[in-house]
Design an enzyme around this catalytic site. Structure first.
Site, short mmCIF file in Angstrom:
data_model
loop_
_atom_site.label_atom_id
_atom_site.label_comp_id
_atom_site.label_asym_id
_atom_site.label_seq_id
_atom_site.Cartn_x
_atom_site.Cartn_y
_atom_site.Cartn_z
N SER A 60 14.50 47.92 45.93
CA SER A 60 15.87 47.56 46.28
C SER A 60 16.82 48.31 45.36
O SER A 60 16.74 48.15 44.14
CB SER A 60 16.05 46.04 46.12
N LYS A 111 15.38 49.86 50.23
CA LYS A 111 16.45 48.92 50.61
C LYS A 111 17.71 49.30 49.86
O LYS A 111 17.68 49.50 48.64
CB LYS A 111 15.99 47.51 50.27
N LYS A 147 21.66 48.24 48.95
CA LYS A 147 22.69 47.21 48.96
C LYS A 147 23.94 47.80 49.61
O LYS A 147 24.32 48.94 49.30
CB LYS A 147 23.02 46.77 47.53
N ASP A 174 20.87 45.53 52.68
CA ASP A 174 21.06 44.12 52.29
C ASP A 174 22.52 43.92 51.92
O ASP A 174 23.03 44.56 50.99
CB ASP A 174 20.15 43.79 51.10
N GLU A 187 19.56 42.69 56.04
CA GLU A 187 19.33 41.43 55.36
C GLU A 187 20.65 40.72 55.08
O GLU A 187 21.59 41.33 54.58
CB GLU A 187 18.59 41.75 54.04
N ASP A 206 17.89 35.89 54.01
CA ASP A 206 17.52 35.70 52.60
C ASP A 206 18.20 34.40 52.12
O ASP A 206 17.61 33.32 52.21
CB ASP A 206 17.95 36.94 51.80
N LYS A 212 11.43 34.05 49.13
CA LYS A 212 11.52 34.06 47.67
C LYS A 212 11.05 32.71 47.17
O LYS A 212 11.58 31.67 47.62
CB LYS A 212 12.96 34.31 47.20
N GLY A 236 12.88 39.72 45.81
CA GLY A 236 12.85 39.72 44.34
C GLY A 236 14.14 39.18 43.76
O GLY A 236 15.16 39.12 44.44
O1 OSB Z 1 19.47 39.80 47.72
O2 OSB Z 1 17.43 40.34 47.55
C1 OSB Z 1 18.51 40.11 47.01
C2 OSB Z 1 18.42 40.94 43.29
C3 OSB Z 1 19.07 39.85 42.78
C4 OSB Z 1 19.52 38.87 43.64
C5 OSB Z 1 19.36 39.00 45.01
C6 OSB Z 1 18.70 40.10 45.53
C7 OSB Z 1 18.25 41.10 44.65
C8 OSB Z 1 17.60 42.32 45.09
C9 OSB Z 1 16.68 43.03 44.12
O3 OSB Z 1 17.77 42.82 46.18
C10 OSB Z 1 15.32 42.45 44.12
C11 OSB Z 1 14.47 42.94 42.97
O4 OSB Z 1 14.33 44.15 42.78
O5 OSB Z 1 13.93 42.08 42.25
MG MG Z 2 18.79 39.79 49.67
#
Ligand code: OSB
Ligand code: MG
Length: 372
Positions: free
Chosen positions: A139, A165, A167, A192, A217, A242, A266, A294
């Protein structure tokens, strides 16, 4: 069945600094404060759990401070007053406490690891997982420029990560995805939004259908499954939920409403491994793919994610990247490593990794001990 018989629980507060700042539609994160829960039995076996709430409630309502309150004032007292013989006993005991799933998951996770160590089996096996290796993606946070993001994508594609992924947020979305897709026509690519859009953006979001995304997402509100159903009906790209998913009931309702086609699972968000397993089993029965999200975890949380991902309905690469993508030094040894986009599942009992005691001590800023 023999009781799990916990004698002591340590609530260890750690502070660690991410190698690189991580930017989402909410803001930027670099310092991470969290708890490592140590559940210890009379033989000296120690099970580890990790809390995943952040300092402020931007992702869900929980924070580090609310986790401390719930863990110390409610969850540990409940555990101290009850005998348990299996980790699946924990979540029904915690159910009178409303919400606070990340707090529950941290404590329940320590019990799962302790149980697996007592049984002398890997946590993955205790959960019913059979994979010996798992596929992972990465991500990538929002970058100052598209060029900087392209450089990162190129690096992780070349490293073998199986899915990228990105953001996104309003103003950092269509152009970004068009450019990345243009340069990488064949990769598994997804976006996401962390709830950055509303239904008023429906025409805008429909433009994402042009980029052959694996999924989008959580485009809409963190607590919504109704508007997501409207959006899904108007988009080709599969929606993955999510933030909206806290329980099997949420999953059941989201699937019934066609709010999404994929579930991001999660452990912290759903209140622990027992609920995660139930959601997994429901999605398996209903042919809905799941993958493991994550929360920028340190090694203990990362190890729990790996164990969960060994279950069969984890059909898509998760966000569990290697330790070195997040930390100069992790709290487990060996650290989690990714080769060719895969993590080999440790055959060792419990979470499968030893604790790097020196690192654990170094990052500890507070320790509370509860004897039973
Ligand atoms: O939305 O999935 C998410 C990190 C922190 C809070 C929310 C998210 C995320 C990530 C990174 O997308 C996930 C990771 O690399 O641990
Ligand atoms: Mg997410």
């Amino acid at each position: 069945m023999t009781p799990i018989s916990i004698k002591k629980i340590n609530v260890r507060q750690l502070k660690m600094t991410l190698k690189n700042p991580f930017t989402t539609s909410f803001g930027t994160l670099q310092e991470k404060t969290f708890f490592i829960i140590e559940a210890i039995d009379a033989d000296g076996n120690c099970g580890y759990g990790e809390s995943v709430a952040f300092d402020s409630p931007w992702y869900t309502e929980e924070t580090v401070q609310t986790n401390a309150h719930i863990i110390e004032d409610f969850l540990i007292p409940i555990l101290s007053e009850h005998d348990i013989s299996h980790p699946d006993d924990v979540s029904p005991l915690f159910s009178p406490i409303k919400g606070n799933n990340m707090a529950k998951a941290a404590v329940e996770g320590a019990v799962w690891d302790l149980y697996a160590k007592q049984q002398n089996i890997p946590l993955a096996k205790a959960l019913g997982g059979e994979k010996t290796a798992i596929d992972v993606g990465i991500s990538l946070g929002i970058e100052p420029t598209i060029e900087q993001l392209l450089t990162k994508v190129a690096y992780f594609v070349q490293e073998g990560y199986k899915r990228i992924k990105l953001k996104i947020k309003p103003g950092f979305d269509i152009e970004v995805l068009r450019e990345v897709r243009h340069h990488f026509p064949d990769i598994l690519l997804m976006a996401d939004a962390n709830s950055a859009y509303t239904l008023a953006d429906i025409d805008h979001l429909q433009q994402l259908d042009a980029f052959d995304l694996l999924m989008i997402e959580q485009p809409l509100a963190h607590d919504d499954i109704i508007d997501h159903a409207t959006l899904q009906a108007a988009m080709e790209t599969p929606i993955c939920l999510d933030e909206s998913i806290h329980s099997l009931r949420d999953v059941r309702q989201a699937i019934a409403l066609d709010s999404c086609k994929i579930i991001n699972l999660k452990i912290g968000r759903v209140g622990g491994l027992t609920e995660a397993k139930r959601i997994h089993d429901y999605c398996l029965a209903h042919d809905v793919p799941v993958w493991c999200g994550g929360m920028l975890e340190a090694g203990v949380g990362r190890a729990h994610n790996i164990a969960l991902t060994t279950l069969p309905q984890f059909l898509l690469p998760g966000d569990t990247a290697g330790s070195a993508q997040y930390w100069e030094e992790d709290i487990i040894q060996p650290e989690v490593v990714v080769h060719d986009g895969m993590i080999q599942v440790s055959p060792q009992p419990g979470i499968g990794y030893d604790i790097n005691e020196a690192a654990l001590e170094k990052f500890t800023v507070d320790l509370k001990v509860f004897t039973f």
